[in-house]
Design a protein around this motif. Structure first.
Motif, PDB file in Angstrom:
ATOM      1  N   TYR A 183      29.608  45.872  53.048  1.00  0.00           N
ATOM      2  CA  TYR A 183      30.126  47.036  52.337  1.00  0.00           C
ATOM      3  C   TYR A 183      31.436  46.700  51.635  1.00  0.00           C
ATOM      4  CZ  TYR A 183      26.488  48.885  55.250  1.00  0.00           C
ATOM      5  OH  TYR A 183      25.273  49.071  55.866  1.00  0.00           O
ATOM      6  N   GLN A 184      31.801  45.410  51.684  1.00  0.00           N
ATOM      7  CA  GLN A 184      32.973  44.938  50.956  1.00  0.00           C
ATOM      8  C   GLN A 184      32.552  43.792  50.033  1.00  0.00           C
ATOM      9  OE1 GLN A 184      36.715  44.745  52.982  1.00  0.00           O
ATOM     10  NE2 GLN A 184      35.799  45.600  54.841  1.00  0.00           N
ATOM     11  N   PRO A 185      32.088  44.147  48.843  1.00  0.00           N
ATOM     12  CA  PRO A 185      31.563  43.130  47.918  1.00  0.00           C
ATOM     13  C   PRO A 185      32.528  41.958  47.710  1.00  0.00           C
ATOM     14  CG  PRO A 185      31.227  45.338  47.039  1.00  0.00           C
ATOM     15  CD  PRO A 185      32.015  45.502  48.298  1.00  0.00           C
ATOM     16  N   ARG A 186      33.817  42.255  47.701  1.00  0.00           N
ATOM     17  CA  ARG A 186      34.786  41.181  47.483  1.00  0.00           C
ATOM     18  C   ARG A 186      34.694  40.148  48.607  1.00  0.00           C
ATOM     19  NH1 ARG A 186      40.967  40.580  47.469  1.00  0.00           N
ATOM     20  NH2 ARG A 186      40.848  42.050  49.200  1.00  0.00           N
ATOM     21  N   GLN A 187      34.558  40.656  49.838  1.00  0.00           N
ATOM     22  CA  GLN A 187      34.446  39.743  50.991  1.00  0.00           C
ATOM     23  C   GLN A 187      33.195  38.870  50.849  1.00  0.00           C
ATOM     24  OE1 GLN A 187      33.726  40.549  55.446  1.00  0.00           O
ATOM     25  NE2 GLN A 187      35.662  41.577  55.053  1.00  0.00           N
ATOM     26  N   VAL A 188      32.116  39.467  50.380  1.00  0.00           N
ATOM     27  CA  VAL A 188      30.865  38.714  50.218  1.00  0.00           C
ATOM     28  C   VAL A 188      31.050  37.638  49.146  1.00  0.00           C
ATOM     29  CG1 VAL A 188      28.451  38.890  49.453  1.00  0.00           C
ATOM     30  CG2 VAL A 188      29.411  40.610  51.033  1.00  0.00           C
ATOM     31  N   PHE A 189      31.596  38.035  47.998  1.00  0.00           N
ATOM     32  CA  PHE A 189      31.721  37.068  46.896  1.00  0.00           C
ATOM     33  C   PHE A 189      32.801  36.024  47.152  1.00  0.00           C
ATOM     34  CE2 PHE A 189      28.777  39.802  44.914  1.00  0.00           C
ATOM     35  CZ  PHE A 189      28.172  39.051  43.923  1.00  0.00           C
ATOM     36  N   GLU A 190      33.726  36.324  48.039  1.00  0.00           N
ATOM     37  CA  GLU A 190      34.755  35.320  48.342  1.00  0.00           C
ATOM     38  C   GLU A 190      34.356  34.420  49.499  1.00  0.00           C
ATOM     39  OE1 GLU A 190      38.507  37.341  48.718  1.00  0.00           O
ATOM     40  OE2 GLU A 190      38.679  37.567  46.535  1.00  0.00           O
ATOM     41  N   HIS A 191      33.232  34.711  50.130  1.00  0.00           N
ATOM     42  CA  HIS A 191      32.802  33.861  51.242  1.00  0.00           C
ATOM     43  C   HIS A 191      32.490  32.456  50.713  1.00  0.00           C
ATOM     44  CE1 HIS A 191      30.550  32.204  54.585  1.00  0.00           C
ATOM     45  NE2 HIS A 191      31.075  33.172  55.341  1.00  0.00           N
ATOM     46  N   GLU A 192      32.858  31.446  51.475  1.00  0.00           N
ATOM     47  CA  GLU A 192      32.700  30.069  50.981  1.00  0.00           C
ATOM     48  C   GLU A 192      31.254  29.735  50.614  1.00  0.00           C
ATOM     49  OE1 GLU A 192      33.273  28.323  55.487  1.00  0.00           O
ATOM     50  OE2 GLU A 192      32.950  26.862  53.884  1.00  0.00           O
ATOM     51  N   PHE A 193      30.277  30.261  51.340  1.00  0.00           N
ATOM     52  CA  PHE A 193      28.873  29.939  51.021  1.00  0.00           C
ATOM     53  C   PHE A 193      28.471  30.518  49.670  1.00  0.00           C
ATOM     54  CE2 PHE A 193      27.848  29.750  55.856  1.00  0.00           C
ATOM     55  CZ  PHE A 193      28.371  28.466  55.913  1.00  0.00           C
ATOM     56  N   VAL A 194      28.961  31.718  49.369  1.00  0.00           N
ATOM     57  CA  VAL A 194      28.640  32.317  48.079  1.00  0.00           C
ATOM     58  C   VAL A 194      29.378  31.557  46.981  1.00  0.00           C
ATOM     59  CG1 VAL A 194      28.810  34.423  46.683  1.00  0.00           C
ATOM     60  CG2 VAL A 194      28.132  34.574  49.097  1.00  0.00           C
ATOM     61  N   ARG A 195      30.647  31.262  47.210  1.00  0.00           N
ATOM     62  CA  ARG A 195      31.427  30.548  46.180  1.00  0.00           C
ATOM     63  C   ARG A 195      30.847  29.163  45.901  1.00  0.00           C
ATOM     64  NH1 ARG A 195      36.550  29.345  47.393  1.00  0.00           N
ATOM     65  NH2 ARG A 195      36.493  30.186  49.510  1.00  0.00           N
ATOM     66  N   GLU A 196      30.394  28.487  46.966  1.00  0.00           N
ATOM     67  CA  GLU A 196      29.908  27.115  46.786  1.00  0.00           C
ATOM     68  C   GLU A 196      28.481  27.033  46.251  1.00  0.00           C
ATOM     69  OE1 GLU A 196      30.428  24.908  50.441  1.00  0.00           O
ATOM     70  OE2 GLU A 196      32.562  25.410  50.451  1.00  0.00           O
ATOM     71  N   HIS A 197      27.640  27.991  46.618  1.00  0.00           N
ATOM     72  CA  HIS A 197      26.213  27.807  46.361  1.00  0.00           C
ATOM     73  C   HIS A 197      25.592  28.784  45.360  1.00  0.00           C
ATOM     74  CE1 HIS A 197      26.506  24.909  49.512  1.00  0.00           C
ATOM     75  NE2 HIS A 197      26.906  25.824  50.381  1.00  0.00           N
ATOM     76  N   ILE A 198      26.349  29.805  44.981  1.00  0.00           N
ATOM     77  CA  ILE A 198      25.820  30.760  44.004  1.00  0.00           C
ATOM     78  C   ILE A 198      26.613  30.572  42.709  1.00  0.00           C
ATOM     79  CG2 ILE A 198      25.462  33.215  43.454  1.00  0.00           C
ATOM     80  CD1 ILE A 198      23.663  32.265  45.807  1.00  0.00           C
ATOM     81  N   ALA A 199      25.901  30.167  41.655  1.00  0.00           N
ATOM     82  CA  ALA A 199      26.556  29.921  40.362  1.00  0.00           C
ATOM     83  C   ALA A 199      26.601  31.223  39.577  1.00  0.00           C
ATOM     84  CB  ALA A 199      25.782  28.852  39.593  1.00  0.00           C
ATOM     85  N   LEU A 200      27.810  31.659  39.237  1.00  0.00           N
ATOM     86  CA  LEU A 200      27.921  32.972  38.589  1.00  0.00           C
ATOM     87  C   LEU A 200      27.754  32.911  37.070  1.00  0.00           C
ATOM     88  CD1 LEU A 200      30.591  34.707  40.848  1.00  0.00           C
ATOM     89  CD2 LEU A 200      28.106  35.000  40.833  1.00  0.00           C
ATOM     90  N   ASP A 201      27.316  31.747  36.582  1.00  0.00           N
ATOM     91  CA  ASP A 201      26.966  31.685  35.164  1.00  0.00           C
ATOM     92  C   ASP A 201      25.446  31.679  34.982  1.00  0.00           C
ATOM     93  OD1 ASP A 201      26.523  29.203  36.230  1.00  0.00           O
ATOM     94  OD2 ASP A 201      27.589  28.083  34.668  1.00  0.00           O
ATOM     95  N   GLN A 202      24.733  31.915  36.082  1.00  0.00           N
ATOM     96  CA  GLN A 202      23.266  32.031  36.012  1.00  0.00           C
ATOM     97  C   GLN A 202      22.845  33.308  36.739  1.00  0.00           C
ATOM     98  OE1 GLN A 202      21.723  28.511  37.985  1.00  0.00           O
ATOM     99  NE2 GLN A 202      23.304  27.303  36.962  1.00  0.00           N
ATOM    100  N   PRO A 203      21.671  33.860  36.354  1.00  0.00           N
ATOM    101  CA  PRO A 203      21.226  35.095  37.002  1.00  0.00           C
ATOM    102  C   PRO A 203      21.096  34.957  38.522  1.00  0.00           C
ATOM    103  CG  PRO A 203      19.880  34.628  35.085  1.00  0.00           C
ATOM    104  CD  PRO A 203      20.770  33.434  35.274  1.00  0.00           C
ATOM    105  N   VAL A 204      21.485  36.000  39.181  1.00  0.00           N
ATOM    106  CA  VAL A 204      21.450  36.055  40.643  1.00  0.00           C
ATOM    107  C   VAL A 204      20.501  37.189  41.036  1.00  0.00           C
ATOM    108  CG1 VAL A 204      22.869  36.575  42.699  1.00  0.00           C
ATOM    109  CG2 VAL A 204      23.898  35.341  40.759  1.00  0.00           C
ATOM    110  N   ALA A 205      19.786  37.022  42.138  1.00  0.00           N
ATOM    111  CA  ALA A 205      19.047  38.153  42.716  1.00  0.00           C
ATOM    112  C   ALA A 205      19.854  38.644  43.907  1.00  0.00           C
ATOM    113  CB  ALA A 205      17.658  37.722  43.154  1.00  0.00           C
ATOM    114  N   LEU A 206      20.275  39.887  43.842  1.00  0.00           N
ATOM    115  CA  LEU A 206      21.040  40.492  44.936  1.00  0.00           C
ATOM    116  C   LEU A 206      20.119  41.457  45.671  1.00  0.00           C
ATOM    117  CD1 LEU A 206      24.100  40.947  46.029  1.00  0.00           C
ATOM    118  CD2 LEU A 206      23.860  43.126  44.840  1.00  0.00           C
TER     119      LEU A 206
END
Ligand code: SAM
Length: 283
Positions: A138-161
């Motif tokens: 319920y804290q999107p910032r916490q999710v997007f700042e998590h190291e796994f998201v930062r390292e493995h999800i490329a934010l210049d390509q489409p993501v499925a959430l």
């Protein structure tokens, strides 16, 4: 009031306390899984008194998740998934569905239940394209700042959430702001798959929804809110909803009606008519 609600039990990890039910374990019990305690089964029994066919509701939801992942992976071609509130590993998990279609697909699960995290870590030891992040969904910032998201999800390509059967455990009035924050962070061309307890505002079904809500609120599991069509669509603000089936206008539908696997040979029961969903694209 929001502060008070944000501290509702659902946003607090329950630990591995066998005297307190957890959302993940009650849901596992509803699916017929084995990763649950006596207290979870007691809560499920209480919910069953309100909604006897709750198992069909859980499976309607889970099967929607499986079909939505297949669609996003195979049809849309998305290669990276963030699965918020992933739950206990069950028959077909997001990474299994998506990586069967393309083994390169990266999946980051997010949950905060220690039992879910432990099972997830055990399941994923041999998989170097799937991770499980301990964060508050319920804290999107916490999710997007998590190291796994930062390292493995490329934010210049489409993501499925995926937010599948998660937001109804969030009782704050700012539920649409939480989803808007997620949507704002996604690159254009991304998709969101969403399901939620649904109050169809039908005199035959709304009392059942209210009864189930009461059973959950009064239980050690803590929370579950049935929201209306308008409220469920508020959470898709800024997105283009995908047609849920051939000949059906883009809209919220029941989980069982979204891109069904085959014809419905019997009418949907009450439990199947109080869980809604949509899949939508960020322009
Ligand atoms: N998404 C899966 C599905 O639809 O089959 C599982 C849904 S289960 C009903 C909800 C999940 O959300 C549980 O695994 C629970 O632990 C997780 N959850 C609830 N509140 C959370 C929070 N604040 N942060 C992270 N996960 C949370």
């Amino acid at each position: 009031a929001n502060m008070e609600k944000a501290a509702a039990p659902s946003s607090v990890p329950v630990g591995v306390d066998p005297n307190r039910a957890s959302i993940a374990r009650v849901y596992d019990a509803a699916l017929g899984g084995k990763d649950n305690y006596e207290i979870d089964r007691q809560v499920l029994d209480a919910i069953k008194r309100a909604v006897p066919e709750v198992r069909d509701m859980a499976w309607a939801n889970r099967n929607f998740l499986i079909r939505a992942v297949r669609f996003l992976s195979d049809h849309v071609g998305i290669k990276q998934f963030i699965d918020c509130g992933s739950g206990l590993p069950t028959a077909e998990n997001t990474h299994q569905v998506a990586q069967r279609i393309d083994e390169e697909t990266r999946v980051v699960y997010v949950d905060n239940d220690p039992v879910v995290l432990a099972h997830g870590n055990a399941l994923l030891v041999d998989n170097d394209r799937t991770w499980i992040a301990d964060a508050d969904i319920y804290q999107p910032r916490q999710v997007f700042e998590h190291e796994f998201v930062r390292e493995h999800i490329a934010l210049d390509q489409p993501v499925a959430l995926l937010h599948v059967s998660t937001m109804h455990h969030y009782l704050g009035d700012d539920y649409a702001d939480v989803m808007r924050d997620y949507i704002d962070r996604l690159p254009s061309g991304s998709y969101v798959a969403f399901s939620h307890f649904y109050d169809p505002e039908d005199p035959a079904l709304s009392p059942i929804a209210r009864h189930m809500e009461q059973e959950m609120l009064g239980s050690p599991m803590g929370s579950g809110a049935f929201r209306t069509r308008e409220q469920l669509l508020e959470m898709a603000d800024g997105l283009e909803i995908v047609q849920p089936a051939r000949g059906v206008e883009p809209d919220l539908v029941l989980c069982d009606e979204w891109w069904p696997n085959g014809p419905h040979l019997e009418p949907l029961n009450e439990a199947q008519r109080i869980i809604g969903c949509w899949v939508a694209r960020k322009p």
